[in-house]
Design an enzyme around this catalytic site. Sequence first.
Site, PDB file in Angstrom:
ATOM      1  N   HIS A 272      -1.003   0.617  -2.205  1.00 46.34           N
ATOM      2  CA  HIS A 272      -2.438   0.863  -2.006  1.00 46.34           C
ATOM      3  C   HIS A 272      -3.350  -0.166  -2.672  1.00 46.34           C
ATOM      4  O   HIS A 272      -4.558  -0.119  -2.490  1.00 46.34           O
ATOM      5  CB  HIS A 272      -2.823   2.256  -2.515  1.00 46.34           C
ATOM      6  CG  HIS A 272      -2.903   2.338  -4.006  1.00 46.34           C
ATOM      7  ND1 HIS A 272      -1.790   2.431  -4.801  1.00 46.34           N
ATOM      8  CD2 HIS A 272      -3.958   2.307  -4.855  1.00 46.34           C
ATOM      9  CE1 HIS A 272      -2.165   2.457  -6.067  1.00 46.34           C
ATOM     10  NE2 HIS A 272      -3.464   2.378  -6.143  1.00 46.34           N
TER      11      HIS A 272
HETATM   12  C1  UD1 Z   1      -8.439   4.136  -6.829  1.00 47.92           C
HETATM   13  C2  UD1 Z   1      -8.441   3.374  -8.148  1.00 47.92           C
HETATM   14  C3  UD1 Z   1      -7.053   2.838  -8.424  1.00 47.92           C
HETATM   15  C4  UD1 Z   1      -5.995   3.907  -8.338  1.00 47.92           C
HETATM   16  C5  UD1 Z   1      -6.110   4.592  -6.983  1.00 47.92           C
HETATM   17  C6  UD1 Z   1      -5.096   5.677  -6.825  1.00 47.92           C
HETATM   18  C7  UD1 Z   1     -10.499   2.179  -8.778  1.00 47.92           C
HETATM   19  C8  UD1 Z   1     -11.126   0.857  -8.861  1.00 47.92           C
HETATM   20  N1  UD1 Z   1      -9.340   2.231  -8.119  1.00 47.92           N
HETATM   21  O1  UD1 Z   1      -8.200   3.204  -5.800  1.00 47.92           O
HETATM   22  O2  UD1 Z   1      -7.020   2.295  -9.717  1.00 47.92           O
HETATM   23  O3  UD1 Z   1      -4.729   3.344  -8.480  1.00 47.92           O
HETATM   24  O4  UD1 Z   1      -7.431   5.128  -6.870  1.00 47.92           O
HETATM   25  O5  UD1 Z   1      -5.201   6.287  -5.598  1.00 47.92           O
HETATM   26  O6  UD1 Z   1     -11.023   3.134  -9.299  1.00 47.92           O
HETATM   27  N2  UD1 Z   1     -10.225   7.588   0.484  1.00 47.92           N
HETATM   28  C9  UD1 Z   1     -10.105   8.730   1.237  1.00 47.92           C
HETATM   29  N3  UD1 Z   1      -9.998   9.915   0.585  1.00 47.92           N
HETATM   30  C10 UD1 Z   1     -10.005  10.029  -0.754  1.00 47.92           C
HETATM   31  C11 UD1 Z   1     -10.137   8.860  -1.518  1.00 47.92           C
HETATM   32  C12 UD1 Z   1     -10.237   7.652  -0.884  1.00 47.92           C
HETATM   33  O7  UD1 Z   1     -10.076   8.684   2.446  1.00 47.92           O
HETATM   34  O8  UD1 Z   1      -9.892  11.157  -1.288  1.00 47.92           O
HETATM   35  C13 UD1 Z   1     -10.307   6.277   1.175  1.00 47.92           C
HETATM   36  C14 UD1 Z   1     -11.705   5.814   1.432  1.00 47.92           C
HETATM   37  O9  UD1 Z   1     -11.721   5.198   2.653  1.00 47.92           O
HETATM   38  C15 UD1 Z   1     -11.957   4.810   0.341  1.00 47.92           C
HETATM   39  C16 UD1 Z   1     -10.575   4.231   0.113  1.00 47.92           C
HETATM   40  O10 UD1 Z   1      -9.662   5.305   0.379  1.00 47.92           O
HETATM   41  O11 UD1 Z   1     -12.894   3.859   0.709  1.00 47.92           O
HETATM   42  C17 UD1 Z   1     -10.331   3.725  -1.262  1.00 47.92           C
HETATM   43  O12 UD1 Z   1     -10.671   4.709  -2.256  1.00 47.92           O
HETATM   44  P1  UD1 Z   1     -11.219   4.259  -3.707  1.00 47.92           P
HETATM   45  O13 UD1 Z   1     -11.395   5.446  -4.553  1.00 47.92           O
HETATM   46  O14 UD1 Z   1     -12.365   3.317  -3.534  1.00 47.92           O
HETATM   47  O15 UD1 Z   1     -10.073   3.358  -4.276  1.00 47.92           O
HETATM   48  P2  UD1 Z   1      -8.492   3.548  -4.277  1.00 47.92           P
HETATM   49  O16 UD1 Z   1      -7.910   2.467  -3.475  1.00 47.92           O
HETATM   50  O17 UD1 Z   1      -8.098   4.942  -3.953  1.00 47.92           O
END
Ligand code: UD1
Length: 362
Positions: free
Chosen positions: A207
């Site tokens: 991820h």
């Molecule tokens: C975040 C953390 C990362 C951690 C990871 C675990 C930061 C900078 N990054 O990254 O350190 O390892 O979480 O999962 O804080 N999304 C959904 N549903 C959710 C959450 C996210 O659909 O419940 C999708 C959205 O499109 C979002 C993307 O995933 O834009 C990324 O989510 P985000 O929280 O920005 O970062 P992660 O890649 O999950």
Amino acid sequence: MIKVINVVGARPNFMKVAPIVEAMKRREREFTPLVVHTGQHYDAAMSDAFFSDLDLPKPDVYLGVGSASHAVQTAAVMKQFEPVVIEEKPDWVLVVGDVNSTLACALVCVKLGVKVAHVEAGLRSRDRAMPEEINRLLTDQIADLLFTPSADADENLLAEGIPRERIRLVGNVMIDSLYKQLERSRQSRIKDKLDLKDKRYAVLTLHRPSNVDNPLTFGRILDALEKVSAQVPIVFPVHPRTTKTIAELGFDERVKKIDGLRLVDPLGYLDFLSLYSGAQLVLTDSGGIQEETSVLGVPCITLRENTERPITVTMGTNTIVGTNTDKIVAAASAALTQTAKPPAGIPLWDGHTAERILAALA
Ligand code: UD1
């Protein structure tokens, strides 16, 4: 009475906060714990499932910030968290790990003059292109108390000029959750559901933006997966970010064509623990999984150029392989043919870290 706001935001926070809140509830004459969920992760599979699996009480406050750019997400957490701190007047705010919510909430506290403790302090990948590295560096600079998982983290903090009296080596709190839930995870039916036999399959998680947002890197990893999956079936619980980029980069068809690669929805804590503890091999770019596989003696290949958790390499089962196709294939073949290293007995990764954290706060 010590009132503590425990902050959770994203998936890797829940298993760190659960044992701390549980320990505070056991010492209810001394501690009043509150749980604040920023809502950085919000899907049922990325958030709700963990509350039930880890016996984490429902959040007292839910900020509901959701997904956005880093600046907007961090700012939204700050804006929504500040009034909660002003209203609740906690003695301590406890933040864990290295996600955007960690830094945002620590920053709110320091500006309000409220004491903040950082759990999992001092880890450094020395890769500033990694958003988490910035979150780690800044949170550690401003937190009042730094709880470290291993001696290398203490050294990093001291080298950055952080006074020794702010640092407490307490061990790895995530491993408290692992030991507590291991027995229960054996009741999970996930392996039957996926028709898997112990030690005859591999698990993949992916991820990191540096891997899944970049078509060249992701392409090289897929090339490797084509070869590795010919040797061992691979189960791949797909993070929502990765689902999105597979579609955006036009990799849908390619991924579908890899016979031995099985994509499944993100799993809860118990199902995932059951899955990786029975695996012959884990391939990952996660930080926490490097630690969990080390503790259980499951070989782990890390698809990154660096790690902030070097002890998993020196004492555990982790190999840092990067994203070169041939190197991934060679490392996987080696891991599949060699005898696995025994579980790592890393000092203070013993299931009692939460108690040591409470002792320091009290
Ligand atoms: C975040 C953390 C990362 C951690 C990871 C675990 C930061 C900078 N990054 O990254 O350190 O390892 O979480 O999962 O804080 N999304 C959904 N549903 C959710 C959450 C996210 O659909 O419940 C999708 C959205 O499109 C979002 C993307 O995933 O834009 C990324 O989510 P985000 O929280 O920005 O970062 P992660 O890649 O999950």
